[in-house]
Design an enzyme around this catalytic site. Sequence first.
Site, PDB file in Angstrom:
ATOM      1  CG  HIS A  20      -0.754   7.067  -0.884  1.00 18.81           C
ATOM      2  ND1 HIS A  20      -2.125   7.223  -1.787  1.00 18.81           N
ATOM      3  CD2 HIS A  20      -1.077   6.349   0.042  1.00 18.81           C
ATOM      4  CE1 HIS A  20      -3.039   6.687  -0.889  1.00 18.81           C
ATOM      5  NE2 HIS A  20      -2.380   6.249   0.103  1.00 18.81           N
ATOM      6  CG  HIS A  69      -1.960   1.149   1.274  1.00 15.23           C
ATOM      7  ND1 HIS A  69      -3.195   1.232   1.579  1.00 15.23           N
ATOM      8  CD2 HIS A  69      -1.813   2.472   1.055  1.00 15.23           C
ATOM      9  CE1 HIS A  69      -3.944   1.918   1.473  1.00 15.23           C
ATOM     10  NE2 HIS A  69      -3.043   3.210   1.289  1.00 15.23           N
ATOM     11  CG  ASN A  79      -5.580   8.308  -3.713  1.00 15.80           C
ATOM     12  OD1 ASN A  79      -4.558   7.705  -3.850  1.00 15.80           O
ATOM     13  ND2 ASN A  79      -5.803   8.834  -2.485  1.00 15.80           N
ATOM     14  CE  LYS A 121      -7.646   1.626  -0.981  1.00 17.76           C
ATOM     15  NZ  LYS A 121      -6.550   2.329  -0.741  1.00 17.76           N
ATOM     16  CG  HIS A 161      -9.938   3.702   3.083  1.00 18.37           C
ATOM     17  ND1 HIS A 161      -8.764   4.720   3.228  1.00 18.37           N
ATOM     18  CD2 HIS A 161     -10.974   4.273   4.063  1.00 18.37           C
ATOM     19  CE1 HIS A 161      -9.085   5.378   4.177  1.00 18.37           C
ATOM     20  NE2 HIS A 161     -10.220   5.338   4.875  1.00 18.37           N
ATOM     21  CG  ASP A 184      -1.790   4.717   3.777  1.00 20.54           C
ATOM     22  OD1 ASP A 184      -1.917   5.219   2.915  1.00 20.54           O
ATOM     23  OD2 ASP A 184      -2.777   5.052   4.576  1.00 20.54           O
ATOM     24  CG  HIS A 186      -5.148   1.862   5.716  1.00 20.44           C
ATOM     25  ND1 HIS A 186      -6.594   1.693   5.948  1.00 20.44           N
ATOM     26  CD2 HIS A 186      -5.243   2.506   4.640  1.00 20.44           C
ATOM     27  CE1 HIS A 186      -6.989   2.159   4.955  1.00 20.44           C
ATOM     28  NE2 HIS A 186      -6.448   2.900   4.066  1.00 20.44           N
ATOM     29  NE  ARG A 203       0.216  11.802  -2.270  1.00 24.15           N
ATOM     30  CZ  ARG A 203      -0.762  11.455  -1.384  1.00 24.15           C
ATOM     31  NH1 ARG A 203      -1.765  11.028  -2.201  1.00 24.15           N
ATOM     32  NH2 ARG A 203      -0.976  11.705  -0.295  1.00 24.15           N
ATOM     33  CB  ALA A 251      -5.493  12.330   6.284  1.00 24.94           C
TER      34      ALA A 251
END
Length: 346
Positions: free
Chosen positions: A16, A14, A42, A100, A137, A248, A175, A18, A264
């Site tokens: 990110h 998991h 995302n 996801k 999630h 995460d 998570h 970007r 967050a």
Amino acid sequence: MTQTLTIRRPDDWHLHLRDGAMLQAVLPETTRHFGRAIVMPNLVPPVVTGADAAAYRARIDAAMPEGAPFEPLMMLYLTEETDGADVVAAHKAGIITAVKLYPAGATTNSASGVRDMAKVRPVLEAMAEAGVPLCCHGEVTDAEIDIFDREAVFIDRVLEPLRRDVPELKVIMEHVTTRDAVDYVQTADRNLAATITTHHLIINRNHILVGGIKPHYYCLPVAKREEHRKALMAAATSGDARFFLGTDSAPHTDPNKEQACGCAGVFSATNTMSCLAHVFEDAGALDKLEAFTSLNGPAYYGLPVNEGTITLTKGDPVAYPDKLMTGEGPVTLFDPGFPLLWHVEA
């Protein structure tokens, strides 16, 4: 006495990354120690089709440090308009590894997520038939549900009915932050696993709130009581194959974290393995670190373990930087609150 531990090269299930300047800055922080990572979809706009995933993968490849032994594993962002045939085709072609589920409004850039699970039922059934995993999630977003209860309510309202109605769907609850989630995963004999983050093994909600608000510990799902952190620790260090690492790691610039409505996310890619070695050593479970970081995830996803290894050596404190400088601004690195003595040699 020098202590060393050599393990298979770990994976991050998991992550990110970007896009744009942020991607270019944070990608090397993961490729330094990890062999693969599930890359979250995302973005703005989100990665919703196989073509989107292929294009995002190309941008990641273009930013890849030369010679890095790293493979990004792509995902699609489930929406109420997702085409099941496109999902299955992208998976069959090796473009994506999973899909996801974001409940709409649950976290960063989740506005396009699912509001009505009935509308995505045909897609989920097609995924189950084709063997495409679903990463969740796991929080409800109802305004009347306390933020500390949203994971437990998600299990009752969403996850249990989903698993009952589509039992062949392979699900990963991402998570996890509560004893409720740990207990629920441990009741499953098949098709359910969970990722646990580095920071949720270390902090509880007091770290965020006691002595003033600490925005760089604020994440979603939010850290819970100490009893829940201890349940996560027990699960991660148990060797139970249903639990594995998903950091995460989620970079946000300091101005976006340190404001009246801060973002967050905790950025931990740089020092995760040092943090985990400390945590597992403290629990008397260093012999279980490899299972949690390198073996359990590939086994659940049906992938081979990485061929390479990393070596962790305990010595003087590691001088990790406080911040990562990016083209978008500074990003603060997760501070575990204790010296990190385990050096990583990849």
